[in-house]
Structure formats: C-alpha cells, structure tokens
Design a protein around this motif. Sequence first.
Motif, mmCIF file in Angstrom:
data_model
loop_
_atom_site.group_PDB
_atom_site.id
_atom_site.type_symbol
_atom_site.label_atom_id
_atom_site.label_comp_id
_atom_site.label_asym_id
_atom_site.label_seq_id
_atom_site.Cartn_x
_atom_site.Cartn_y
_atom_site.Cartn_z
ATOM 1 N N ARG A 138 -8.323 18.245 -7.078
ATOM 2 C CA ARG A 138 -7.108 17.479 -6.820
ATOM 3 C C ARG A 138 -5.864 18.349 -6.684
ATOM 4 O O ARG A 138 -4.808 17.837 -6.390
ATOM 5 N N GLU A 139 -5.972 19.627 -6.911
ATOM 6 C CA GLU A 139 -4.825 20.518 -6.784
ATOM 7 C C GLU A 139 -4.798 21.134 -5.387
ATOM 8 O O GLU A 139 -5.810 21.186 -4.712
ATOM 9 N N ARG A 140 -3.645 21.640 -4.971
ATOM 10 C CA ARG A 140 -3.521 22.269 -3.653
ATOM 11 C C ARG A 140 -4.055 23.694 -3.649
ATOM 12 O O ARG A 140 -4.370 24.235 -2.603
ATOM 13 N N GLU A 141 -4.128 24.330 -4.790
ATOM 14 C CA GLU A 141 -4.629 25.699 -4.919
ATOM 15 C C GLU A 141 -5.833 25.674 -5.853
ATOM 16 O O GLU A 141 -5.748 25.121 -6.950
ATOM 17 N N HIS A 142 -6.918 26.267 -5.421
ATOM 18 C CA HIS A 142 -8.140 26.248 -6.224
ATOM 19 C C HIS A 142 -8.790 27.628 -6.232
ATOM 20 O O HIS A 142 -8.717 28.349 -5.252
ATOM 21 N N CYS A 183 -10.912 20.111 8.097
ATOM 22 C CA CYS A 183 -10.379 21.363 7.562
ATOM 23 C C CYS A 183 -9.242 21.865 8.440
ATOM 24 O O CYS A 183 -9.157 21.560 9.614
ATOM 25 N N TYR A 184 -8.371 22.664 7.843
ATOM 26 C CA TYR A 184 -7.244 23.263 8.548
ATOM 27 C C TYR A 184 -7.609 24.700 8.891
ATOM 28 O O TYR A 184 -8.104 25.444 8.040
ATOM 29 N N SER A 219 -27.552 34.230 -4.165
ATOM 30 C CA SER A 219 -28.603 34.615 -3.219
ATOM 31 C C SER A 219 -29.381 33.466 -2.582
ATOM 32 O O SER A 219 -30.016 33.661 -1.554
ATOM 33 N N ASN A 220 -29.351 32.263 -3.149
ATOM 34 C CA ASN A 220 -30.122 31.146 -2.595
ATOM 35 C C ASN A 220 -29.277 30.078 -1.915
ATOM 36 O O ASN A 220 -29.799 29.043 -1.519
ATOM 37 N N LEU A 221 -27.993 30.320 -1.758
ATOM 38 C CA LEU A 221 -27.092 29.324 -1.178
ATOM 39 C C LEU A 221 -27.400 29.118 0.301
ATOM 40 O O LEU A 221 -27.270 30.022 1.105
ATOM 41 N N LYS A 222 -27.842 27.902 0.644
ATOM 42 C CA LYS A 222 -28.254 27.589 2.022
ATOM 43 C C LYS A 222 -27.228 26.750 2.777
ATOM 44 O O LYS A 222 -27.125 26.853 3.991
ATOM 45 N N ARG A 223 -26.494 25.888 2.054
ATOM 46 C CA ARG A 223 -25.566 24.968 2.716
ATOM 47 C C ARG A 223 -24.217 24.940 1.998
ATOM 48 O O ARG A 223 -24.172 24.892 0.762
ATOM 49 N N ILE A 224 -23.157 24.911 2.810
ATOM 50 C CA ILE A 224 -21.810 24.712 2.281
ATOM 51 C C ILE A 224 -21.164 23.607 3.101
ATOM 52 O O ILE A 224 -21.223 23.624 4.334
ATOM 53 N N ARG A 225 -20.552 22.658 2.400
ATOM 54 C CA ARG A 225 -19.794 21.588 3.052
ATOM 55 C C ARG A 225 -18.394 21.604 2.466
ATOM 56 O O ARG A 225 -18.224 21.486 1.253
ATOM 57 N N LEU A 226 -17.396 21.781 3.338
ATOM 58 C CA LEU A 226 -16.001 21.808 2.915
ATOM 59 C C LEU A 226 -15.262 20.653 3.574
ATOM 60 O O LEU A 226 -15.413 20.422 4.776
ATOM 61 N N GLU A 227 -14.452 19.953 2.788
ATOM 62 C CA GLU A 227 -13.669 18.841 3.330
ATOM 63 C C GLU A 227 -12.214 18.993 2.901
ATOM 64 O O GLU A 227 -11.919 19.148 1.721
ATOM 65 N N ARG A 228 -11.318 18.978 3.898
ATOM 66 C CA ARG A 228 -9.869 19.145 3.707
ATOM 67 C C ARG A 228 -9.553 20.451 2.972
ATOM 68 O O ARG A 228 -8.823 20.477 1.994
ATOM 69 N N PHE A 252 -5.196 13.811 0.318
ATOM 70 C CA PHE A 252 -5.318 13.433 1.721
ATOM 71 C C PHE A 252 -4.152 13.930 2.566
ATOM 72 O O PHE A 252 -4.202 13.889 3.780
ATOM 73 N N ARG A 253 -3.087 14.417 1.944
ATOM 74 C CA ARG A 253 -1.918 14.875 2.695
ATOM 75 C C ARG A 253 -2.011 16.343 3.098
ATOM 76 O O ARG A 253 -1.445 16.745 4.086
ATOM 77 N N TYR A 254 -2.706 17.154 2.313
ATOM 78 C CA TYR A 254 -2.734 18.593 2.539
ATOM 79 C C TYR A 254 -4.155 19.130 2.481
ATOM 80 O O TYR A 254 -5.006 18.593 1.795
ATOM 81 N N SER A 255 -4.357 20.240 3.177
ATOM 82 C CA SER A 255 -5.619 20.978 3.028
ATOM 83 C C SER A 255 -5.449 21.935 1.863
ATOM 84 O O SER A 255 -4.427 22.611 1.745
#
Length: 191
Positions: free
Chosen positions: A35-39, A110-111, A77-86, A61-64
């Motif tokens: 929920r923060e703008r910086e993560h 995404c921006y 080493s096993n990461l196969k999928r990444i999904r990023l939203e906003r 919903f206002r900012y990426s």
Amino acid sequence: MKARLLSISTDGESSTSKWPSMHLPETEVLLLNLREREHAIAEFVEKMDKLKVLVITSEDFRYSASLHNFQVLSRVSNLKRIRLERISISSIFKNSIQVKSLRKLSLIKCYYGFSSAKLSHAFPNLEEIYIEYATITLHSSRATEAVLSKTVLCGLCDLISLKKVTLTGVRGLLLSAFLDEIENLVNYCQT
C-alpha cells in the motif's frame, strides 16, 4: 513457517524497507499486496529456495509503486513467474539484475520510465511476456514517448527463448514500436 502459499499485505503505515526476518523454506508462491508508494523486496525472499511464483500488486490506484532491492530475486534459483501490477518498471532496473530461471513475466498497468537496461540481460531465459494496459508516461511529448516506447522493448528481440508475446490494451507508440521490432525476433513467425 511451512506454508506453500504465502500472502502478505502491508498496512500502508509501516515501512517495508525493514521487513521482519522470516524463514520460509517451503513457500512456492508469494503474494505481496503493498500500500505504500516505495517498497523494498524483503531480504528473506532470497532464502526461499522453492519459490516459483512471485506476485506483487500495488494497492494504490493513483500511482505506480517503486520497487527497491529487486536484485534479491537474482539469487532465487527456482523463480519461474513474476506478475507485477501497478509497479514502476524503471525502478526495477536501477540496479543490474539477472533472473536466469524466470520463464514468464506479466506486467499489468505498470509504468515504464526511461531505463537503459535490457530485458534480455535481466531475464535471459524468458519464454513468455504479457503486457496489459501499459502506461508509458503521463505528461510527455510525442518524441519522448517514442524514445520510451523503444526503451520498453529494449532487448525484447534479443530474447532467444521467447515463444509468446501478449499485448492487451496497448495502444499508440508502444504498439507501433513493438510492430517495428517484432520481425527482429529470432523465433518470429508471421501468421
């Protein structure tokens, strides 16, 4: 914890730059609702040996949101999928990253700011990319948007493992830039 699927939602008040130390050796799917703008991606993620799927969603919903410490994923080493939203993609490429195990990347609303990083360097074995409702820039000139559109696709045609590209709700200069570049794909097959 022995959870195979873990969902963490931040409260919008505390800073995610100081995550608690957690040991999650069995987690295969991690959902982060921020929920923060910086993560900052938590350091404990690099010790998640079985992590296969990472989903990060910004609840604002206002900012990426800007992501920091993304290079932690280079050590998963096993990461196969990444999904990023906003999420602001340019913040991800500030540091040189390389996630060799990644096969599918989904970018939703995404921006895309300027970045000289190449997708082919960051995700050399990417097989599938999904882009939905891409925002290049909010207030920019047409020339700037053209440069940014090419930047979003920088290295896309160098992905020799790429098998599938899906663009949904993508218009304007980004779509135009993609159509200009698509024939350069190694596995391009016109239908």
